[in-house]
Write a protein that holds these residues in place. Sequence first.
Motif, PDB file in Angstrom:
ATOM      1  N   ALA A 103       0.734  -1.173   0.036  1.00  0.00           N
ATOM      2  CA  ALA A 103      -0.028  -0.056   0.060  1.00  0.00           C
ATOM      3  C   ALA A 103       0.918   1.387   0.039  1.00  0.00           C
ATOM      4  O   ALA A 103       0.563   2.042  -0.778  1.00  0.00           O
ATOM      5  CB  ALA A 103      -0.912   0.066   1.216  1.00  0.00           C
ATOM      6  N   ALA A 107       1.115   4.079  -3.005  1.00  0.00           N
ATOM      7  CA  ALA A 107       1.070   5.421  -2.723  1.00  0.00           C
ATOM      8  C   ALA A 107       2.138   6.357  -3.204  1.00  0.00           C
ATOM      9  O   ALA A 107       2.259   7.542  -3.540  1.00  0.00           O
ATOM     10  CB  ALA A 107       0.783   5.833  -1.026  1.00  0.00           C
ATOM     11  N   TRP A 260     -12.402   6.568   0.553  1.00  0.00           N
ATOM     12  CA  TRP A 260     -11.200   6.235   1.265  1.00  0.00           C
ATOM     13  C   TRP A 260     -10.071   5.615   0.260  1.00  0.00           C
ATOM     14  O   TRP A 260      -8.704   5.527   0.439  1.00  0.00           O
ATOM     15  CB  TRP A 260     -11.073   5.100   2.460  1.00  0.00           C
ATOM     16  CG  TRP A 260     -11.985   5.861   3.534  1.00  0.00           C
ATOM     17  CD1 TRP A 260     -11.972   7.062   4.204  1.00  0.00           C
ATOM     18  CD2 TRP A 260     -12.575   5.082   4.559  1.00  0.00           C
ATOM     19  NE1 TRP A 260     -12.581   7.072   5.307  1.00  0.00           N
ATOM     20  CE2 TRP A 260     -13.161   6.022   5.603  1.00  0.00           C
ATOM     21  CE3 TRP A 260     -12.975   3.654   4.956  1.00  0.00           C
ATOM     22  CZ2 TRP A 260     -13.733   5.712   6.689  1.00  0.00           C
ATOM     23  CZ3 TRP A 260     -13.569   3.454   5.998  1.00  0.00           C
ATOM     24  CH2 TRP A 260     -13.832   4.364   7.041  1.00  0.00           C
ATOM     25  N   ILE A 261     -10.515   5.054  -0.756  1.00  0.00           N
ATOM     26  CA  ILE A 261      -9.545   4.395  -1.824  1.00  0.00           C
ATOM     27  C   ILE A 261     -10.294   4.424  -2.884  1.00  0.00           C
ATOM     28  O   ILE A 261     -11.777   4.289  -2.926  1.00  0.00           O
ATOM     29  CB  ILE A 261      -9.029   2.788  -1.255  1.00  0.00           C
ATOM     30  CG1 ILE A 261      -8.085   2.514  -2.185  1.00  0.00           C
ATOM     31  CG2 ILE A 261     -10.351   2.050  -1.292  1.00  0.00           C
ATOM     32  CD1 ILE A 261      -7.482   1.096  -1.634  1.00  0.00           C
ATOM     33  N   SER A 262      -9.681   4.345  -3.947  1.00  0.00           N
ATOM     34  CA  SER A 262     -10.229   4.229  -5.448  1.00  0.00           C
ATOM     35  C   SER A 262     -10.669   2.810  -5.951  1.00  0.00           C
ATOM     36  O   SER A 262     -10.173   1.936  -5.165  1.00  0.00           O
ATOM     37  CB  SER A 262      -9.349   4.872  -6.436  1.00  0.00           C
ATOM     38  OG  SER A 262      -8.176   4.065  -6.570  1.00  0.00           O
ATOM     39  N   SER A 265      -7.413   1.137  -7.135  1.00  0.00           N
ATOM     40  CA  SER A 265      -6.307   0.583  -6.037  1.00  0.00           C
ATOM     41  C   SER A 265      -7.128  -0.609  -5.231  1.00  0.00           C
ATOM     42  O   SER A 265      -6.417  -1.594  -4.775  1.00  0.00           O
ATOM     43  CB  SER A 265      -6.011   1.811  -5.039  1.00  0.00           C
ATOM     44  OG  SER A 265      -5.410   2.771  -5.735  1.00  0.00           O
ATOM     45  N   PHE A 266      -8.230  -0.505  -4.889  1.00  0.00           N
ATOM     46  CA  PHE A 266      -8.927  -1.489  -4.267  1.00  0.00           C
ATOM     47  C   PHE A 266      -8.703  -2.968  -4.957  1.00  0.00           C
ATOM     48  O   PHE A 266      -8.422  -3.938  -4.258  1.00  0.00           O
ATOM     49  CB  PHE A 266     -10.423  -1.346  -4.054  1.00  0.00           C
ATOM     50  CG  PHE A 266     -11.294  -2.339  -3.540  1.00  0.00           C
ATOM     51  CD1 PHE A 266     -11.494  -1.954  -1.800  1.00  0.00           C
ATOM     52  CD2 PHE A 266     -11.763  -3.336  -4.034  1.00  0.00           C
ATOM     53  CE1 PHE A 266     -12.144  -2.944  -1.216  1.00  0.00           C
ATOM     54  CE2 PHE A 266     -12.636  -4.265  -3.177  1.00  0.00           C
ATOM     55  CZ  PHE A 266     -12.885  -3.912  -2.007  1.00  0.00           C
ATOM     56  N   LEU A 287      -6.037  -1.903   3.011  1.00  0.00           N
ATOM     57  CA  LEU A 287      -7.028  -0.682   2.955  1.00  0.00           C
ATOM     58  C   LEU A 287      -6.716   0.248   3.922  1.00  0.00           C
ATOM     59  O   LEU A 287      -6.839   1.613   3.466  1.00  0.00           O
ATOM     60  CB  LEU A 287      -8.215  -1.396   3.127  1.00  0.00           C
ATOM     61  CG  LEU A 287      -8.740  -2.239   1.648  1.00  0.00           C
ATOM     62  CD1 LEU A 287     -10.089  -2.895   2.319  1.00  0.00           C
ATOM     63  CD2 LEU A 287      -8.977  -1.580   0.489  1.00  0.00           C
ATOM     64  N   SER A 290      -3.873   2.370   2.899  1.00  0.00           N
ATOM     65  CA  SER A 290      -4.215   3.053   1.841  1.00  0.00           C
ATOM     66  C   SER A 290      -5.074   4.412   2.351  1.00  0.00           C
ATOM     67  O   SER A 290      -5.248   5.307   1.282  1.00  0.00           O
ATOM     68  CB  SER A 290      -4.726   2.474   0.787  1.00  0.00           C
ATOM     69  OG  SER A 290      -4.074   1.304   0.632  1.00  0.00           O
ATOM     70  N   MET A 291      -5.584   4.585   3.491  1.00  0.00           N
ATOM     71  CA  MET A 291      -6.091   5.711   4.017  1.00  0.00           C
ATOM     72  C   MET A 291      -5.757   6.944   3.778  1.00  0.00           C
ATOM     73  O   MET A 291      -4.549   7.109   3.857  1.00  0.00           O
ATOM     74  CB  MET A 291      -6.813   5.520   5.329  1.00  0.00           C
ATOM     75  CG  MET A 291      -7.568   4.442   5.568  1.00  0.00           C
ATOM     76  SD  MET A 291      -9.330   4.300   4.818  1.00  0.00           S
ATOM     77  CE  MET A 291      -9.873   2.746   5.330  1.00  0.00           C
ATOM     78  N   GLY A 296      -3.869   6.795   7.690  1.00  0.00           N
ATOM     79  CA  GLY A 296      -3.317   5.573   6.845  1.00  0.00           C
ATOM     80  C   GLY A 296      -1.950   5.289   7.391  1.00  0.00           C
ATOM     81  O   GLY A 296      -1.543   5.638   8.447  1.00  0.00           O
TER      82      GLY A 296
END
Length: 401
Positions: A103, A107, A260-262, A265-266, A287, A290-291, A296
Amino acid sequence: MPNTHRNDHHPWSVFLIFLRLGLTSFGGPVAHLGYFHNEFVVRRGWLSERSYADLIALCQFLPGPASSQAGIALGLSRAGYAGALAAWLGFTLPSALAMILFAQGLASYGDAIAPGILHGLKVAAVAVIAQAIWSMGRKLCPDRSRITIMTIAACIALLSPSVWGQIGIIVMAGLAGSMLHKPAPVSAHDPLPIPVNPRTALGWLALFIILLAGLPIMAQLAPSQPMFLLDAFYRTGSLVFGGGHVILPLLQAEVIPMGWISNASFLAGYGAAQAVPGPLLTFAAFLGASMPGESGGWLGGTLALVAIFTPSFLLVTGALPFWERMRHQARMQAMLAGINAAVVGLLLAALYQPVWIHAIYQPQDFGLALVALTALMFWKLPPWLVVLGSSAAGWLLATVS
């Protein structure tokens, strides 16, 4: 002959045993249970064949990840509560650390990663979910009534893709199963070798319910991203019937609407989760990490991981003393049959949204998914190898197109 004389009653010994399993147990929940059987029934003789089968029946009856719950119960039986924690840490840490690092890498360096590689991960998720639906459907939906429950559940989930819609589906499926399904008589078994005081067990079950009802209230009274995260992931861990793959629609309904995530990315994280050993629910660590913002990273990954596995601890320790009575009740078995059929329906809906519509854009995507599915189902290749191959193929397709 099983070795029953090892000095493995200490929590540290339990941790090291499960750490080795956490580093080497590829293949998903069913494979994990096979590793556990070989390690604790055949090699170490911690429990008998029938005791192990009965333990797996309990873990499949409860919501939550069956393999992680079995590990918690085995650690509890060997070294008490410290052993339960040691077993979970050993089995979970390797994949959780890998998912948090992935993650953070996504990012920080996501723009430097070839888009085809991430797209290959998303296509791999299509194949993994399709295989899970096929194998779970054959086992959990063998007759007309349960196939009907599965179909209705999928349709409702597509029309109402929310957490509360999915909770309603599970409740209705349990009621339908209790009316439509006629379970087979329970076979003989050995008692589970895990003594837990019934009064203490009731306390754990009460704490499970208090947190399930209280965390949403606390999130409204003291709104913050960490509190919302704890509420969302605890609730998800409390409702994961049917294995780790069912986490996909539940978490998607929690984290995507919150921004919180696209979706991209999910699905990339879910695909990567197939390539690491250990429990699939460590996807939650990805997840959480990735916040956005300070909630995050390592803090978010740790909070999400603890929140999603806490229900498993509470339910396993709380249900064990009462399993002897519950397992003989035909109505409870029938309700579980209906719930399991609905779980397949939820997964079927998730195959379309978000998995399919965010991964299959053109004919070559469908072809790659078909090859990956064939590799999983008929060539019997390990999921991590299929995921790596799909990533490489995604990069190659993006390069030549």
